[in-house]
Motif scaffolding. Sequence first.
Motif, PDB file in Angstrom:
ATOM      1  N   UNK A  40      86.673  77.623 -57.501  1.00 14.11           N
ATOM      2  CA  UNK A  40      87.796  78.514 -57.809  1.00 14.11           C
ATOM      3  C   UNK A  40      88.989  78.259 -56.882  1.00 14.11           C
ATOM      4  N   UNK A  41      88.698  78.114 -55.581  1.00  9.13           N
ATOM      5  CA  UNK A  41      89.789  77.896 -54.623  1.00  9.13           C
ATOM      6  C   UNK A  41      90.460  76.545 -54.867  1.00  9.13           C
ATOM      7  N   UNK A  42      89.652  75.558 -55.190  1.00  7.98           N
ATOM      8  CA  UNK A  42      90.196  74.221 -55.437  1.00  7.98           C
ATOM      9  C   UNK A  42      91.139  74.252 -56.649  1.00  7.98           C
ATOM     10  N   UNK A  43      90.703  74.977 -57.681  1.00 10.58           N
ATOM     11  CA  UNK A  43      91.537  75.088 -58.889  1.00 10.58           C
ATOM     12  C   UNK A  43      92.842  75.811 -58.574  1.00 10.58           C
ATOM     13  N   UNK A  44      92.736  76.914 -57.838  1.00 15.55           N
ATOM     14  CA  UNK A  44      93.952  77.662 -57.478  1.00 15.55           C
ATOM     15  C   UNK A  44      94.909  76.762 -56.698  1.00 15.55           C
ATOM     16  N   UNK A  45      94.330  76.038 -55.724  1.00 16.23           N
ATOM     17  CA  UNK A  45      95.177  75.158 -54.894  1.00 16.23           C
ATOM     18  C   UNK A  45      95.880  74.121 -55.758  1.00 16.23           C
ATOM     19  N   UNK A  46      95.154  73.547 -56.731  1.00 18.12           N
ATOM     20  CA  UNK A  46      95.803  72.501 -57.517  1.00 18.12           C
ATOM     21  C   UNK A  46      96.905  73.047 -58.437  1.00 18.12           C
ATOM     22  N   UNK A  47      96.812  74.341 -58.779  1.00 15.11           N
ATOM     23  CA  UNK A  47      97.882  74.944 -59.596  1.00 15.11           C
ATOM     24  C   UNK A  47      99.085  75.332 -58.691  1.00 15.11           C
ATOM     25  N   UNK A  48      98.766  75.981 -57.569  1.00 13.42           N
ATOM     26  CA  UNK A  48      99.846  76.521 -56.723  1.00 13.42           C
ATOM     27  C   UNK A  48     100.571  75.448 -55.921  1.00 13.42           C
ATOM     28  N   UNK A  49      99.838  74.386 -55.586  1.00 12.00           N
ATOM     29  CA  UNK A  49     100.422  73.419 -54.642  1.00 12.00           C
ATOM     30  C   UNK A  49     100.957  72.163 -55.347  1.00 12.00           C
ATOM     31  N   UNK A  50     101.314  72.297 -56.600  1.00 15.49           N
ATOM     32  CA  UNK A  50     101.834  71.142 -57.344  1.00 15.49           C
ATOM     33  C   UNK A  50     103.149  70.661 -56.753  1.00 15.49           C
TER      34      UNK A  50
END
Length: 323
Positions: A313-323
């Motif tokens: 979940x955290x990895x997915x959030x990071x990949x969305x937010x940190x584009x």
Amino acid sequence: MKNIGVLTSGGDAPGMNACVRAVVRYALEKDMRVYGIYRGYEGLIGGDIKPLERGSVSDIIQRGGTILKTARCKEFETLAGMKKAAYNMKVFGVDGLVVIGGDGSFKGAKELFDNFGVPSVGIPGTIDNDLAYTDYTLGFDTAVNTVLSAINNLRDTMTSHDLANIVEVMGRHCGDIALFAGLAGGAEIILIPEKKVDLEDICEKIRENRVKGKLSNIIVLAEGAGNAEEIQKTIEQETGIQIRTTRLGHIQRGGTPSMADRILGARLGVKAVDLLYEDHEKKVNKVVGIKNNKIVAEDYETALKATSKGHEDLYTIASILCK
Ligand code: F6P
């Protein structure tokens, strides 16, 4: 059980002192005797064991490192070493142990029980957060905050120069320090051992960022996820951007423990003492940890077998937010 020893073993972690303080003071409150064992299992083998009083743990709650010192002890991996350790416990009248350390220290404690019947309770003390039976290990929160402060500084200078930076962080085979610090620090790219990423995809992302006008990128690399120099060379060759690499190293292990680590140290320390205190048959062989904000106890075996936390979940959030 009335007489216990406490030791710290393996890599030090911020919060170990706060935890030792909790163990000592809570045990004394229960009329138990507490012995400090110095340099982990090395001190158990060498008989470096001294009684601790309330005052012995004064003024340490805010200090990183461990007043008990720590070591990685090869001799303890042998039966002969363990035998000496078990013998010294008899000599000093220590009935059970609180072992604050990582998976290697837990394996040692389990072996000591299996071979010589020495009871103990393990407390997860490592910045790596690599023990999956517990949500957090002692020292992880402080280490992530240390990394965050470094990322903040690096971002200032990297943005000013339109440069990219690979920030290499510790964690052994676990990517949690990189993932949590990367997400919290807004890193554009997070490289962790649990998620294999093609370097070409990273280069493509950096090219896309350039098109969007973003010239500076923070790449957080977990030490177990690849070689920083090789990654730097490949990205520079493929994208033409300039990269600096910062290896944070042992800076991550020191420093004043965060509130979260001090509270965790106190809660785990108290639980460990309770388990030893209630152990009239001298058979306890458990680790303590935290799950969904509840302090839990597990067998060493189960704890050591637990597989990775994943943090998908955290990895997915990071990949969305940190584009
Ligand atoms: O386990 C803690 C840790 O700091 C790891 O993150 C790192 O890989 C290792 O210890 C470094 O060990 P040493 O201090 O022995 O070089």
